[in-house]
Design a protein around this motif. Structure first.
Motif, PDB file in Angstrom:
ATOM      1  N   PHE A 182       0.809  -1.216   0.000  1.00  0.00           N
ATOM      2  CA  PHE A 182       0.000   0.000   0.000  1.00  0.00           C
ATOM      3  C   PHE A 182       0.849   1.275   0.000  1.00  0.00           C
ATOM      4  O   PHE A 182       0.356   2.362   0.278  1.00  0.00           O
ATOM      5  N   GLY A 183       2.149   1.141  -0.295  1.00  0.00           N
ATOM      6  CA  GLY A 183       3.009   2.298  -0.464  1.00  0.00           C
ATOM      7  C   GLY A 183       3.726   2.764   0.784  1.00  0.00           C
ATOM      8  O   GLY A 183       4.362   3.825   0.775  1.00  0.00           O
ATOM      9  N   GLY A 184       3.648   2.028   1.866  1.00  0.00           N
ATOM     10  CA  GLY A 184       4.311   2.421   3.093  1.00  0.00           C
ATOM     11  C   GLY A 184       5.731   1.895   3.182  1.00  0.00           C
ATOM     12  O   GLY A 184       6.205   1.157   2.314  1.00  0.00           O
ATOM     13  N   GLU A 185       6.427   2.273   4.243  1.00  0.00           N
ATOM     14  CA  GLU A 185       7.789   1.816   4.483  1.00  0.00           C
ATOM     15  C   GLU A 185       7.773   0.657   5.472  1.00  0.00           C
ATOM     16  O   GLU A 185       6.976   0.641   6.419  1.00  0.00           O
ATOM     17  N   PRO A 186       8.631  -0.354   5.293  1.00  0.00           N
ATOM     18  CA  PRO A 186       8.674  -1.479   6.244  1.00  0.00           C
ATOM     19  C   PRO A 186       9.098  -1.007   7.626  1.00  0.00           C
ATOM     20  O   PRO A 186       9.816  -0.016   7.768  1.00  0.00           O
ATOM     21  N   TYR A 187       8.652  -1.711   8.621  1.00  0.00           N
ATOM     22  CA  TYR A 187       8.850  -1.297  10.008  1.00  0.00           C
ATOM     23  C   TYR A 187       9.359  -2.490  10.805  1.00  0.00           C
ATOM     24  O   TYR A 187       8.804  -3.597  10.715  1.00  0.00           O
ATOM     25  N   ASN A 188      10.415  -2.270  11.581  1.00  0.00           N
ATOM     26  CA  ASN A 188      10.989  -3.338  12.406  1.00  0.00           C
ATOM     27  C   ASN A 188      10.231  -3.395  13.734  1.00  0.00           C
ATOM     28  O   ASN A 188      10.558  -2.691  14.689  1.00  0.00           O
ATOM     29  N   PHE A 189       9.198  -4.222  13.776  1.00  0.00           N
ATOM     30  CA  PHE A 189       8.319  -4.295  14.941  1.00  0.00           C
ATOM     31  C   PHE A 189       9.064  -4.701  16.206  1.00  0.00           C
ATOM     32  O   PHE A 189       8.732  -4.227  17.301  1.00  0.00           O
ATOM     33  N   LEU A 190      10.058  -5.562  16.082  1.00  0.00           N
ATOM     34  CA  LEU A 190      10.692  -6.166  17.258  1.00  0.00           C
ATOM     35  C   LEU A 190      11.938  -5.430  17.728  1.00  0.00           C
ATOM     36  O   LEU A 190      12.575  -5.864  18.685  1.00  0.00           O
ATOM     37  N   ALA A 191      12.304  -4.323  17.075  1.00  0.00           N
ATOM     38  CA  ALA A 191      13.501  -3.579  17.483  1.00  0.00           C
ATOM     39  C   ALA A 191      13.188  -2.167  17.931  1.00  0.00           C
ATOM     40  O   ALA A 191      14.048  -1.496  18.502  1.00  0.00           O
ATOM     41  N   ASP A 192      11.980  -1.699  17.703  1.00  0.00           N
ATOM     42  CA  ASP A 192      11.609  -0.324  18.031  1.00  0.00           C
ATOM     43  C   ASP A 192      11.130  -0.250  19.471  1.00  0.00           C
ATOM     44  O   ASP A 192       9.985  -0.563  19.790  1.00  0.00           O
ATOM     45  N   ASP A 193      12.019   0.127  20.375  1.00  0.00           N
ATOM     46  CA  ASP A 193      11.696   0.249  21.796  1.00  0.00           C
ATOM     47  C   ASP A 193      10.965   1.575  22.044  1.00  0.00           C
ATOM     48  O   ASP A 193      11.365   2.610  21.508  1.00  0.00           O
ATOM     49  N   PRO A 194       9.891   1.622  22.855  1.00  0.00           N
ATOM     50  CA  PRO A 194       9.316   0.544  23.675  1.00  0.00           C
ATOM     51  C   PRO A 194       8.165  -0.210  23.014  1.00  0.00           C
ATOM     52  O   PRO A 194       7.541  -1.061  23.641  1.00  0.00           O
ATOM     53  N   TRP A 195       7.863   0.112  21.755  1.00  0.00           N
ATOM     54  CA  TRP A 195       6.723  -0.512  21.106  1.00  0.00           C
ATOM     55  C   TRP A 195       6.918  -1.996  20.882  1.00  0.00           C
ATOM     56  O   TRP A 195       5.937  -2.747  20.745  1.00  0.00           O
ATOM     57  N   ASN A 196       8.185  -2.461  20.841  1.00  0.00           N
ATOM     58  CA  ASN A 196       8.401  -3.889  20.622  1.00  0.00           C
ATOM     59  C   ASN A 196       7.794  -4.731  21.744  1.00  0.00           C
ATOM     60  O   ASN A 196       7.315  -5.848  21.513  1.00  0.00           O
ATOM     61  N   THR A 197       7.787  -4.208  22.974  1.00  0.00           N
ATOM     62  CA  THR A 197       7.135  -4.925  24.067  1.00  0.00           C
ATOM     63  C   THR A 197       5.637  -5.048  23.819  1.00  0.00           C
ATOM     64  O   THR A 197       5.032  -6.095  24.077  1.00  0.00           O
TER      65      THR A 197
ATOM     66  N   GLN B 150      14.501 -13.236  22.653  1.00  0.00           N
ATOM     67  CA  GLN B 150      15.487 -13.648  23.666  1.00  0.00           C
ATOM     68  C   GLN B 150      15.800 -12.514  24.655  1.00  0.00           C
ATOM     69  O   GLN B 150      16.858 -12.500  25.281  1.00  0.00           O
ATOM     70  N   GLY B 151      14.878 -11.570  24.793  1.00  0.00           N
ATOM     71  CA  GLY B 151      15.066 -10.460  25.720  1.00  0.00           C
ATOM     72  C   GLY B 151      15.859  -9.301  25.151  1.00  0.00           C
ATOM     73  O   GLY B 151      16.179  -8.354  25.879  1.00  0.00           O
ATOM     74  N   ARG B 152      16.214  -9.337  23.865  1.00  0.00           N
ATOM     75  CA  ARG B 152      16.986  -8.249  23.259  1.00  0.00           C
ATOM     76  C   ARG B 152      16.131  -6.993  23.106  1.00  0.00           C
ATOM     77  O   ARG B 152      14.909  -7.028  23.153  1.00  0.00           O
ATOM     78  N   ASP B 153      16.817  -5.858  22.885  1.00  0.00           N
ATOM     79  CA  ASP B 153      16.158  -4.570  22.602  1.00  0.00           C
ATOM     80  C   ASP B 153      15.171  -4.180  23.699  1.00  0.00           C
ATOM     81  O   ASP B 153      14.057  -3.714  23.427  1.00  0.00           O
ATOM     82  N   ASP B 154      15.566  -4.411  24.961  1.00  0.00           N
ATOM     83  CA  ASP B 154      14.771  -4.009  26.124  1.00  0.00           C
ATOM     84  C   ASP B 154      13.378  -4.641  26.145  1.00  0.00           C
ATOM     85  O   ASP B 154      12.395  -3.996  26.518  1.00  0.00           O
ATOM     86  N   THR B 155      13.287  -5.913  25.760  1.00  0.00           N
ATOM     87  CA  THR B 155      12.005  -6.625  25.817  1.00  0.00           C
ATOM     88  C   THR B 155      11.985  -7.694  26.902  1.00  0.00           C
ATOM     89  O   THR B 155      11.009  -8.444  27.001  1.00  0.00           O
ATOM     90  N   ASP B 156      13.029  -7.761  27.708  1.00  0.00           N
ATOM     91  CA  ASP B 156      13.143  -8.842  28.680  1.00  0.00           C
ATOM     92  C   ASP B 156      12.065  -8.742  29.756  1.00  0.00           C
ATOM     93  O   ASP B 156      11.569  -7.654  30.077  1.00  0.00           O
ATOM     94  N   VAL B 157      11.683  -9.900  30.318  1.00  0.00           N
ATOM     95  CA  VAL B 157      10.748  -9.985  31.432  1.00  0.00           C
ATOM     96  C   VAL B 157      11.400 -10.795  32.543  1.00  0.00           C
ATOM     97  O   VAL B 157      12.431 -11.441  32.345  1.00  0.00           O
ATOM     98  N   VAL B 158      10.780 -10.774  33.726  1.00  0.00           N
ATOM     99  CA  VAL B 158      11.406 -11.375  34.902  1.00  0.00           C
ATOM    100  C   VAL B 158      11.653 -12.867  34.704  1.00  0.00           C
ATOM    101  O   VAL B 158      12.727 -13.372  35.052  1.00  0.00           O
ATOM    102  N   ALA B 159      10.687 -13.594  34.137  1.00  0.00           N
ATOM    103  CA  ALA B 159      10.851 -15.047  33.995  1.00  0.00           C
ATOM    104  C   ALA B 159      12.028 -15.383  33.083  1.00  0.00           C
ATOM    105  O   ALA B 159      12.817 -16.291  33.388  1.00  0.00           O
ATOM    106  N   ASN B 160      12.156 -14.676  31.965  1.00  0.00           N
ATOM    107  CA  ASN B 160      13.271 -14.952  31.054  1.00  0.00           C
ATOM    108  C   ASN B 160      14.597 -14.517  31.675  1.00  0.00           C
ATOM    109  O   ASN B 160      15.606 -15.217  31.552  1.00  0.00           O
ATOM    110  N   ARG B 161      14.611 -13.371  32.343  1.00  0.00           N
ATOM    111  CA  ARG B 161      15.822 -12.897  33.003  1.00  0.00           C
ATOM    112  C   ARG B 161      16.271 -13.868  34.090  1.00  0.00           C
ATOM    113  O   ARG B 161      17.470 -14.130  34.263  1.00  0.00           O
TER     114      ARG B 161
END
Length: 342
Positions: free
Chosen positions: A193-208, A288-299
């Protein structure tokens, strides 16, 4: 199969035989105890039978739950080090009491603090979104044409494991390529639709948030089914009487439906909250908790089993347990109030 020699099969056969013997011995002991309790006469018979029936469960809970919990609590106040013995050179494990040092680290280390905050975000957003969407869906399709099919479509993600759902969303929905054609469904649609690709899993804090969507997608079906069953239990006469009195659909929903299913909503919220607090599979599989997505259980897992810092992992386990306690207490108190009102 051809690469497995006779010694291997002999060992497997021996293991199966020992397992079968252990099961037979366990069943025999339980039957003898119950038979002995049944022979007791007099006023103490019922109490003795109750003790006999409950004791195996309590013993198993003590071995598999209570003792590990207490041991984890104790380890969290210690420092564990592996050092060579000065005489033999053999590495030995030593434990030293350090008080609240591990907890101080947990609440002062920037990455760990961010992990705790992320867990709070999961705990707040997942129950609210899952329950809200599930409740809305249950209300709108209640007694509608094709209700069973519509419910099945929403409930279907519950049949998928968290790892499977993570693979679906991480590799099919959120996938991002810096160059070349976009293979992720969402980015492919944006480019189409003419938009630019977006890295959903690297854009902090939206990746969470995008990770939270995965768990919400799964839990909406659970909330919808439970709340839909509760809504069907609301007496139709109440809604009919309110309608005759001139109440709108919205007024009937807030004044009749919600109070009638309040206890069910509390149970659903509590169940999903606990699920969100202990979430591990999604974060571990996707980022794997990268890009500030970590949670207590994984940590906690990384500290204990990857980095070998068991004491810090135990401290995070205790913190996670403390997070769950208020949720459980609120659930019990709410259910008790509902019973008193009835």
């Amino acid at each position: 199969m051809s690469g497995l020699d006779a010694q291997f099969w002999a060992a497997q056969g021996q293991n199966l035989l020992m397992g079968a013997i252990a099961i037979v011995v366990f069943i025999t002991v339980i039957m003898l105890i119950m038979y002995g309790a049944d022979l007791v006469k007099g006023r103490g018979r019922d109490k003795l039978q109750l003790v006999v029936l409950i004791s195996p469960v309590l013993i198993l809970l003590g071995i598999g739950l209570v003792y590990p919990a207490l041991d984890t609590f104790w380890i969290s106040f210690n420092s564990i080090t592996d050092a060579p013995d000065p005489d033999t050179g053999i590495y030995t494990t030593t434990m030293q009491f350090i008080g609240l040092e591990n907890y101080r680290f947990a609440f002062t280390d920037p990455s760990t603090v961010r992990t705790v905050l992320n867990t709070f975000v999961w705990m707040i957003l997942v129950p609210i979104l899952s329950t809200g969407i599930g409740l809305g869906y249950a209300v709108f399709i209640d007694r509608a044409k094709g209700e069973k099919v519509l419910k099945s479509l929403v409930f279907m993600p519950m049949a998928i494991s968290l790892v499977g759902a993570s693979v679906i969303w991480g590799n099919i929905m959120y996938d991002y390529n810096q160059v070349g054609q976009q293979t992720g469904m969402l980015n492919a649609l944006k480019v189409f639709f003419g938009g630019e690709p977006y890295n959903f899993l690297a854009d902090d804090p939206w990746n969470t948030f995008w990770l939270i969507v995965i768990l919400v997608w799964i839990q909406v079906g659970f909330a919808m089914v439970i709340l839909s069953a509760a809504i069907k239990g609301v007496p139709i006469e109440l809604n009919e009487a309110a309608s005759l009195d001139g109440a709108s659909a919205w007024q009937r929903f807030w004044s009749i439906t919600i109070p009638s299913i309040r206890s069910t909503i509390v149970v659903v919220l509590t169940t999903i909250t606990i699920m969100a607090l202990k979430v591990y599979d999604i974060v571990r599989t996707v980022t794997q908790g990268r890009d500030d997505t970590d949670v207590v259980a994984n940590r906690m897992y990384v500290l204990s089993f990857v980095e070998g810092r068991e004491a810090l992992g135990a401290a995070l386990a205790v913190i996670l347990f403390v997070f769950v306690i208020p949720v459980v207490i609120y659930n019990v108190r709410s259910l008790n109030k509902v019973k008193e009102n009835h």
